[in-house]
Design a protein around this motif. Sequence first.
Motif: not given
Lengths: 423, 823
Positions: A1-6, A26-27, A58-59, A75-78
């Motif tokens: 599961m993708v960890e979403k967060k800003m 987070k981690s 990855h980021h 950042i990990q997601t949009e």
Amino acid sequence: MVEKKMIHSLFLINCSGDIFLEKHWKSVVSQSVCDYFFEAQEKAADVENVPPVISTPHHYLISIYRDKLFFVSVIQTEVPPLFVIEFLHRVADTFQDYFGECSEAAIKDNVVIVYELLEEMLDNGFPLATESNILKELIKPPTILRSVVNSITGSSNVGDTLPTGQLSNIPWRRAGVKYTNNEAYFDVIEEIDAIIDKSGSTVFAEIQGVIDACIKLSGMPDLSLSFMNPRLLDDVSFHPCIRFKRWESERVLSFIPPDGNFRLISYRVSSQNLVAIPVYVKHSISFKENSSCGRFDITIGPKQNMGKTIEGITVTVHMPKVVLNMSLTPAQGSYTFDPVTKVLTWDVGKITPQKLPSLKGLVNLQSGAPKPEENPSLNIQFKIQQLAISGLKVNRLDMYGEKYKPFKGVKYVTKAGKFQVRT
Amino acid sequence: MSSNSFVYNEQSGGGEAAELGQEATATISPAGAFGLFSSDLKKNEDLKQMLESSKDSAKLDAMKRIVGMIAKGKNASELFPAVVKNVASKNIEIKKLVYVYLVRYAEEQQDLALLSISTFQRALKDPNQLIRASALRVLSSIRVPIIVPIMMLAIKEASADLSPYVRKNAAHAIQKLYSLDPEQKEMLIEVIEKLLRDKSTLVAGSVVMAFEEVCPDRIDLIHKNYRKLCNLLVDVEEWGQVVIIHMLTRYARTQFVSPWKEDGGLEDNEKSFYESDDEQKEKTDRRKKPYAMDPDHRLLIRNTKPLLQSRNAAVVMAVAQLYWHISPKSETGIISKSLVRLLRSNREVQYIVLQNIATMSIQRKGIFEPYLKSFYVRSTDPTMIKTLKLEILTNLANEANISTLLREFQTYVKSQDKQFAAATIQTIGRCAANISEVADTCLNGLVCLLSNRDEIVVAESVVVIKKLLQMQPAQHGEIIKHMGKLLDSITVPVARASILWLIGENCERVPKIAPDVLRKMAKSFTSEDDLVKLQILNLGAKLYLTNSKQTKLLTQYVLNLGKYDQNYDIRDRTRFIRQLIVPNEKSGALSKYAKKIFLAQKPAPLLESPFKDREHFQLGTLSHTLNIKASGYLELSNWPEVAPDPSVRNVEVIELAKEWTPAGKAKKENPSKKFYSESEEEEDSSDSGSDSESESGSESGDDGASSEDTSEDSEDSSNEQESENGSVAEDKAATKRNPETKGESDSEDGEKKNKKSQTSDSSNVESSSIEESSSESESQSENESESRKVTKEKEKKLKQDRISLTKDVSLLDLDDCHSAAHG
């Protein structure tokens, strides 16, 4: 599961490439993710050209460059990139506000406060408290006195006042503000952005202004500030405290101010109005073909200065790379030339119309190299006190909601913004 | 200290090894860390002792040093047992630092972390909202799967907390729990649903964020909250605004029909609209067209407009993209001014904003044309900003402004920043290709640049001229000859290759020069770049086919050189060409067509904006900036052909009766407007105010409704239009009021409380809304914490007074009914 967060993590990096602070929401993300950033930095010609957004396997890395430091967020997601950029600048602003400067030394000296601030400003990657007034309620800024007291008594920056649990009614204002002298000062600061071409005609000019306020008023004052000529303001952006509808309907700035220093509005003066250019520059810069020298001669004079003195004039010139050295004679002020960065700085001071300041002399070029294609642009700084070049005038300031009589003051100043003369 | 730094190195080394596989979770195994630290016992031993000490000052000192270690990325995990003992410390600062530590290391030391849980559970019940909130924050940040049920319970309770600040933290905790245990999704959605109904501006942004992360596809949860979100928007904190606006953009694209059908190319409309966006004109405009905008669609567009004046660039950009993606094309124009304003900001903001403007300016030149000069380049701009500005200037170029632009470009070409000068030359090429009037001027200018002293400039000019000539080859023999001569001096491979290609293509137009060029090239073949070698081969082939008498031997010589070249591409090409052009018994049917193959009419290259392919990304997103689909990017859906049922957004049945009996467009739109512009001001009173309206509407039937419409109209205008009599009068009245109220209460705030207690008093008497009124008296300040409450109070007060005078009874009734709906 993708960890979403800003915002996942933040790294602070100094100019020599040391990561001197990291914070994870987070981690933990390994520092090595910054290698991608360093790679991009190496590719870029200078710090200004490091791309603010970088994609890694990855980021994504979104960074800002402020006060010789890089703030690199992971950042990990949009996410809207401006969201992160604005937030990072807000973090830097907060450091500036707390420590008087946003520097590596200040951050390292106050690492615990920095950590507490970051903890409050961002929860799970999402901004939580970013208003300086709220933060100061939660975490007290360091003062010399307090640090002495702390070191003796072992008490701390986090006030014992905290357990009252009263959050202010208004996000940007502390509750229970008290002053013995109640004062409200406004600085109307206008900057002229201009590009002047070779012949002295204006290619582009516009006036950008801000009103900075320093408000030290007790209680919950409700202010309204009106202008003699509000129509001058073409495009305005507001501090969140301003009531938008009042402005829309009456062109009055009505607000409950934050405590202390803040920027009330920024504005642009409508482009229909012709912009008065307060100075002119006469220049003659030439490089001789097949010779290792050139001539440099500039003179500055007042143009439309509304009868005020133009002061604080500085001229900065990025000379072409082939320039080895310059031997100049200033009729006024002093100059420096840095042979490494090729930057000529002439500190002129103020203009006295009787004798116009000039700077002339010889330019030594690298022998054998072709003469520069283009003459360098002149970047000019100046300042005119007690004048808003647009003609903007504050009409009156009224205060409601409190009984005392505050001391009120408005100051005007006009400066050169990005003021460039092409030669 | 030295041993410490050793450990630090080790750690980052270990991290690096794990990096490629799993950057995200590159945590160091505790065992390994212990091993490393064993050499470091002494150092941490004193920290441990300090933590065990009975003095708070020693503990605090120790914790500060530990936080310092964490900040530097050093491993402090072995101190866990000693630190966790202090979680219940009475000293707030120690406690806070322990929290920092716990959040960092709990995942690695799960068993020990459990020791701290009961402390948080206790703190969750603390009377102080800040303590409740921070307990929830830390508890939900401890990524230990075993406490999932405890977290779930805590979130549920916190979501019903009286303090909006705690509820905000609950919304944040939802996302944390979701990423820890996605199994909880269903239960979490329930909490999200509940928090979406929350009326606090403090909560709105955070819960929408949670919605976006947990269940962005559950658009049905938004329906009932849509109007409320639109109305709260102005008062939400800036970060929440960004998230909500992005979500509502997506929502609008699924729920409303396209407003673009009719006014696709009507750019002329822009100006007039922009000057006067009064409702009247709009209405008449619209009546002509079969398309009628859903009032809810209009509501969103209208309520986001003020945010274009936010000081926060992210908010301005969010509104700009909303206008771009969902407003009628004729209204998009207003965003340009605000976006241009952002260009005064720092370089990072400029970079992103310019990228977005670049994309927009391809489709809609018109809206940025008035700001053409704002994109002029300064020599002090960073190169990345310069090139973006140049891109925009190119997009904006047209017949009218091209001569000004070309003059400006002349300055840029001479720039000391050669990368930028080269980009300018490309730009001039694009202008020439797109605007036929100036094609010749541009070409001449570029030819002049061929004698520039700087090689990069010359090379770039050659490449661009090549492209231009390809479009209109016939009349430019002179230029080609000139370029042939350049081969003697220019060394940049791309430029040499371009010249050779050009001569080959036009070898029949320059019959004297072409063979001579080939002769020279044959001489230098071995020392040329691969790119150039390929073009020499091509030139040879073309000449062989057109002028074999003069060039046969030369070509064969070149082909022989190519045959033994080190590069296999070149050997390949050589073989291919030889088979094709040199007739022998083995050569197949193709060689008959060799001439056609080599000298075919080649389509001219299209000189396009590199931003063309970014259009399909939603503006303002990371994906747009990077021009790749970032993970988690949510595609903006196309407009539905037929709008889904709009009534899903109606909140109460009573309103439905009123709102959806339109007697013409004016009525249809206005009620909803009034309804919301009220509720924007003040949660409680607005609710009662608006509710009262609908109530009386349903009671008194059509008469009531129409009489209200008129009053609404007047209020609308005072709200919406500049310098309307109504609002001025109101303000005067408000100012007059002030001295009166001062007597009772010193501040605006007091005035407000006054008012509040009136309403809550009366509702106490009249209604049975115990819950509502109790919450009001208990947390009055909290209720008021919304940003502009106090601000608008002054303006609104009169209005409300008016309402409460005329509709006293219904107001109270509705207060009741509203709280009942919530209880």
